[in-house]
Write a protein that holds these residues in place. Sequence first.
Motif, short mmCIF file in Angstrom:
data_model
loop_
_atom_site.label_atom_id
_atom_site.label_comp_id
_atom_site.label_asym_id
_atom_site.label_seq_id
_atom_site.Cartn_x
_atom_site.Cartn_y
_atom_site.Cartn_z
N LEU A 63 38.43 50.94 37.41
CA LEU A 63 37.27 49.81 37.40
C LEU A 63 37.37 48.91 38.67
O LEU A 63 36.25 48.12 38.72
N LYS A 64 38.55 49.05 39.40
CA LYS A 64 38.79 48.15 40.47
C LYS A 64 37.55 47.95 41.41
O LYS A 64 37.41 46.68 41.76
N SER A 65 36.74 48.87 41.93
CA SER A 65 35.81 48.76 42.65
C SER A 65 34.46 47.87 42.17
O SER A 65 33.80 47.30 42.80
N ARG A 66 34.48 47.64 40.91
CA ARG A 66 33.47 47.07 40.30
C ARG A 66 33.66 45.69 39.42
O ARG A 66 32.82 44.94 39.08
N VAL A 67 35.05 45.34 39.52
CA VAL A 67 35.34 44.31 38.71
C VAL A 67 36.08 42.99 39.79
O VAL A 67 36.54 43.28 40.59
N SER A 79 37.02 33.94 34.24
CA SER A 79 35.62 34.90 34.22
C SER A 79 35.90 36.19 34.48
O SER A 79 36.61 36.69 35.36
N LEU A 80 34.75 36.95 34.07
CA LEU A 80 34.79 38.67 34.38
C LEU A 80 33.34 38.70 34.99
O LEU A 80 32.47 38.20 34.38
N LYS A 81 33.35 39.48 35.89
CA LYS A 81 32.40 40.22 36.47
C LYS A 81 32.50 41.70 36.86
O LYS A 81 33.44 42.04 37.40
N LEU A 82 31.39 42.03 36.17
CA LEU A 82 31.58 44.04 36.28
C LEU A 82 30.18 44.39 36.66
O LEU A 82 29.22 44.22 36.35
#
Lengths: 118, 110
Positions: A63-67, A79-82
């Motif tokens: 998921l690294k490229s989107r997180v 916070s989290l952004k995906l």
Amino acid sequence: VQLQESGPGLVKPSETLSLTCTVSGYSISSGYYWDWIRQPPGKGLEWIGSISHSGNTYYNPSLKSRVTISVDTSKNQFSLKLSSVAAADTAVYYCARETILSRGVDYWGQGTLVTVSS
Amino acid sequence: QSVLTQPPSASGTPGQGVTISCSGSSSDIGSNTVSWYQQLPGTAPKLLIYSNNQRPSGVPDRFSGSKSGTSASLAISGLQSEDEADYCCAAWDDTLNGLVFGGGTKLTVL
């Protein structure tokens, strides 16, 4: 120690999922790792990533490229952004506290269901 | 597909004992400690065991954990109806540099 997730329950495909975890009863800046973990309906747990009390981040390679995980110590929140979400990102998202030595997750939020749908 | 392998289901009758296995590799269980979680339907996971065999305060001693090589086990003795839940193992993975979970085992108390 209590953790509480907040954020939209519905996100459109290709948009960015944003969640915040508010921690009470413990200061984030005092230690531990602070995690995001998700669970698709009827499936197992998946670690998304974590941030240390000093701001170092660790992400699931898949998921690294989107997180992006960030921390706001003044509000005792993280916070989290995906980004670029798809239906496969539909899941219950948990924020949690992870111990440094044993890597056990000792406190969890109640979880929030995020559905990706148009 | 989960990194750690667990049987999808297990069962036992009240008062009996049951063991749930968790199989990994040299980069996860073989190199790091294992934790176990209990998840009741519709609720967040709860830490049952950490550091292979340590119980957090409040967890009954009916629950015990062990590890050997690249495998770990959770044993539950004196089964009770309230033990019916999903059980999941986890460990840090040095290759992925992240936390990995098992797929979970659904325990049914008959």
